[in-house]
Design an enzyme around this catalytic site. Structure first.
Site, mmCIF file in Angstrom:
data_model
loop_
_atom_site.group_PDB
_atom_site.id
_atom_site.type_symbol
_atom_site.label_atom_id
_atom_site.label_comp_id
_atom_site.label_asym_id
_atom_site.label_seq_id
_atom_site.Cartn_x
_atom_site.Cartn_y
_atom_site.Cartn_z
ATOM 1 N N ASP A 129 0.885 -1.270 0.015
ATOM 2 C CA ASP A 129 0.089 0.012 -0.051
ATOM 3 C C ASP A 129 1.049 1.257 -0.138
ATOM 4 O O ASP A 129 1.969 1.281 0.480
ATOM 5 C CB ASP A 129 -1.050 -0.046 1.353
ATOM 6 C CG ASP A 129 -2.180 -0.563 1.099
ATOM 7 O OD1 ASP A 129 -2.394 -1.201 0.064
ATOM 8 O OD2 ASP A 129 -2.956 -0.494 1.947
ATOM 9 N N TYR A 158 2.003 4.818 1.546
ATOM 10 C CA TYR A 158 1.899 5.387 3.080
ATOM 11 C C TYR A 158 0.572 6.253 3.095
ATOM 12 O O TYR A 158 0.152 6.701 2.386
ATOM 13 C CB TYR A 158 3.166 6.194 3.233
ATOM 14 C CG TYR A 158 4.308 5.644 3.166
ATOM 15 C CD1 TYR A 158 4.890 4.527 4.017
ATOM 16 C CD2 TYR A 158 5.546 5.773 2.199
ATOM 17 C CE1 TYR A 158 6.001 4.088 4.026
ATOM 18 C CE2 TYR A 158 6.745 5.164 2.103
ATOM 19 C CZ TYR A 158 6.948 4.264 3.183
ATOM 20 O OH TYR A 158 8.237 3.842 3.265
ATOM 21 N N PHE A 202 7.768 2.342 -0.966
ATOM 22 C CA PHE A 202 8.970 2.768 0.032
ATOM 23 C C PHE A 202 9.472 4.169 0.010
ATOM 24 O O PHE A 202 10.043 4.498 0.987
ATOM 25 C CB PHE A 202 10.067 1.623 -0.100
ATOM 26 C CG PHE A 202 9.662 0.230 0.134
ATOM 27 C CD1 PHE A 202 9.350 -0.175 1.713
ATOM 28 C CD2 PHE A 202 9.565 -0.650 -0.825
ATOM 29 C CE1 PHE A 202 8.998 -1.346 1.754
ATOM 30 C CE2 PHE A 202 9.089 -2.045 -0.576
ATOM 31 C CZ PHE A 202 8.731 -2.407 0.849
ATOM 32 N N HIS A 250 10.317 -9.172 5.041
ATOM 33 C CA HIS A 250 10.108 -7.687 4.516
ATOM 34 C C HIS A 250 11.104 -6.736 5.410
ATOM 35 O O HIS A 250 11.539 -7.120 6.481
ATOM 36 C CB HIS A 250 8.729 -7.468 4.946
ATOM 37 C CG HIS A 250 8.180 -5.957 4.680
ATOM 38 N ND1 HIS A 250 8.321 -4.935 5.245
ATOM 39 C CD2 HIS A 250 7.285 -5.790 3.483
ATOM 40 C CE1 HIS A 250 7.711 -3.793 4.789
ATOM 41 N NE2 HIS A 250 7.316 -4.415 3.614
#
Length: 220
Positions: free
Chosen positions: A65, A67, A78, A187
């Site tokens: 998703d 932020y 990211f 992750h």
């Protein structure tokens, strides 16, 4: 449907734009922008594609998703806008790059510099409501981004796919591993980074593979 997206991608994904799901998705997204605070800003919705044309893709990083905090998301997974404090996952990414390659941690978390070198920074879901993580999941974005990944796998050669975490790895199941390099780890989130993200050497492995196949390495 006339979608404002980079021309190479527009051609590659043209069939998707005429699918019923995409029409429904477009209607939903327009209403969301009209009635709620949505990230990223609408003009940056397709930034991952616009900054990294289909013909230039040599690395794909898959996020989940955008932020959902103010001033963070700008269409690249990211990545945060210049001047914004690094989120924990991005901080860990920079930490691994530093350990792997000796590259200094940058002052800015804006990863546009990666995108313009051929790194597709692709979130599975391209929009989100402010402060509501996952709020636009299951609306059609996943089908659209699956089509983009599949097109790269089928039409390109020697692309590196970085799949961090179970979600990205499931999304990467359409990739042809016989013609591309797929690197997987946990992750970079603080919840999991110490269990295999740190020390995965994905950035040096990526560059070694690119060079071996006649491509320029990424300046991470």
């Amino acid at each position: 449907m006339n979608v404002k997206i980079e021309e190479c991608w527009k051609e590659v994904l043209s069939k998707e734009f005429d699918e019923p799901y995409f029409e429904e998705l477009t209607h939903f997204i327009k209403n969301e922008y009209k009635n709620h605070k949505i990230f990223p800003p609408s003009e940056e919705l397709f930034s991952a594609f616009d900054l990294c044309p289909f013909s230039k893709v040599k690395v794909v990083i898959i996020g989940q998703d955008p932020y959902h905090g103010p001033g963070q998301a700008h269409g690249l997974c990211f990545s945060v806008q210049n001047g914004v404090k690094f989120p924990p996952s991005l901080r860990n990414i920079f930490k691994e790059i530093n350990a792997d390659l000796g590259t200094a941690v940058p002052q800015s978390g804006d990863l546009t510099r990666w995108a313009t070198q051929g790194v597709l920074l692709l979130n599975a879901t391209l929009t989100v409501r402010a402060h509501q993580a996952g709020s636009h999941q299951g609306k059609g974005w996943e089908q659209f981004t699956d089509a983009a990944i599949k097109a790269i796998s089928e039409q390109q050669e020697y692309v590196v796919f970085l799949l961090w975490g179970a979600y990205a790895q499931r999304k990467g199941q359409v990739i042809d591993k016989s013609k591309h390099l797929v690197l997987e780890s946990v992750h970079p989130s603080p919840l999991s980074a110490s269990r295999g993200f740190f020390g995965n050497h994905h950035f040096s492995k990526t560059n070694n593979y690119l060079v071996e196949n006649g491509k320029l390495p990424v300046e991470w």
